[in-house]
Design an enzyme around this catalytic site. Structure first.
Site, PDB file in Angstrom:
ATOM      1  N   ARG A  53     -39.075   2.010  79.011  1.00  0.00           N
ATOM      2  CA  ARG A  53     -39.134   3.335  78.413  1.00  0.00           C
ATOM      3  C   ARG A  53     -37.709   3.842  78.197  1.00  0.00           C
ATOM      4  NH1 ARG A  53     -41.913   6.803  83.329  1.00  0.00           N
ATOM      5  NH2 ARG A  53     -40.326   6.478  84.930  1.00  0.00           N
ATOM      6  N   ASP A  55     -35.221   7.080  77.062  1.00  0.00           N
ATOM      7  CA  ASP A  55     -35.247   8.539  77.194  1.00  0.00           C
ATOM      8  C   ASP A  55     -35.092   9.217  75.840  1.00  0.00           C
ATOM      9  OD1 ASP A  55     -35.529   8.411  79.963  1.00  0.00           O
ATOM     10  OD2 ASP A  55     -33.364   8.382  80.308  1.00  0.00           O
ATOM     11  N   TYR A 114     -28.402  -3.811  76.752  1.00  0.00           N
ATOM     12  CA  TYR A 114     -28.131  -2.509  76.135  1.00  0.00           C
ATOM     13  C   TYR A 114     -26.728  -2.508  75.539  1.00  0.00           C
ATOM     14  CZ  TYR A 114     -32.171  -0.100  78.226  1.00  0.00           C
ATOM     15  OH  TYR A 114     -33.441   0.307  78.560  1.00  0.00           O
ATOM     16  N   ARG A 199     -26.286   4.998  81.003  1.00  0.00           N
ATOM     17  CA  ARG A 199     -25.541   6.211  80.637  1.00  0.00           C
ATOM     18  C   ARG A 199     -24.692   6.716  81.798  1.00  0.00           C
ATOM     19  NH1 ARG A 199     -30.077  10.067  78.698  1.00  0.00           N
ATOM     20  NH2 ARG A 199     -28.335  11.531  78.590  1.00  0.00           N
TER      21      ARG A 199
END
Length: 257
Positions: A53, A55, A114, A199
């Site tokens: 998932r 954000d 990522y 992040r």
């Protein structure tokens, strides 16, 4: 009872106008959008399970999900074309592949990659897909610090608080910063990621790049196992889920890119 066929679906999406992947009340999500499109076209209730998932505001240049359908022949270009025509420009479907009934988009994934993009020159075409950050950054120091991540498995310091995961253990196999002109690209690959982990790492490494935090200070933050010790999370718009890998017998990526 009709037997159902399981499909893996490959897609990408711009997360700017979505409140993340996962369905939630009174907010537009990628999962909800995809389920509505599939249910409408297939004329049956379709539930979609994603590989993870993302954000609010986070993008995916490559994403995998699975769903079950009583229809046995959806894995063809006409269906993909019809599905893309139904969906908004924010989501693109690369294709569908029949898989075994036991195959699972989330649990069978062995690695995820990522990318995080920082843009250091004002560019109207990158404002939704990168962090516009003008202050000078020492990429060498940032790489020196991020290589310390290979030495650890517990990344509690970079995890969102009060999540429902059973462990904060992750195994990172690739991590680096590269510079392409005015853009910095952070790449990280691991078997799994914690909520907000990338992040939080990026935000803390930017402090190293500015000279606000030393390389050893970055190590101290990892070892503290305390989210409060790390820096602020980088903005969501620069983050992309870029790759998901499965065992060859479960699924092999079909899309190019």
């Amino acid at each position: 009872m009709e037997l159902k066929q399981r499909y893996f679906i490959e897609l990408a999406y711009n997360g700017t106008r979505f409140h993340g992947w996962q369905i939630q009340p009174n907010a537009k999500s990628v999962q909800q959008t995809l389920e509505y499109a599939l249910s409408t076209i297939c004329r049956e209730p379709i539930a979609v399970t994603g590989a993870g998932r993302t954000d609010t505001g986070v993008h995916a240049s490559y994403f995998v999900a699975h769903f079950d359908s009583v229809k046995q022949t959806l894995d063809h270009s006409d269906f993909t074309y019809k599905l893309n025509s139904f969906l908004s420009a924010d989501v693109v479907i690369f294709g569908l592949t029949k898989v075994s009934p036991e195959a699972h988009a989330r649990f069978d994934a062995v690695s995820r990659t990522y990318h995080y993009f920082i843009n250091q020159r004002k560019d109207p075409f990158l404002q939704e897909t990168s962090w516009y950050f003008t202050r000078k950054l020492d990429v060498g120091k940032m790489n020196e610090a991020c290589r310390l991540l290979f030495d650890y498995e517990d990344f509690t310091s970079f995890s969102k608080l009060h999540t429902d995961v059973k462990t904060n253990i992750c195994h990172i196999s690739q991590v680096e910063w590269t510079q392409k002109g005015h853009q910095l690209v952070f790449t990280v690959k691991a078997d799994r990621f914690l909520r907000n982990m990338v992040r939080a790492i990026v935000g803390t490494l930017v402090e190293v790049g500015q000279g606000k935090l030393s390389v050893e200070g970055f190590r101290d933050i990892i070892e503290a196992k305390d989210r409060g010790a790390a820096g602020a999370s980088a903005p969501s718009e620069g983050l992309f889920l870029a790759e998901i890998v499965y065992p060859e017998l479960v699924f092999q990526r079909k899309s190019v890119g």
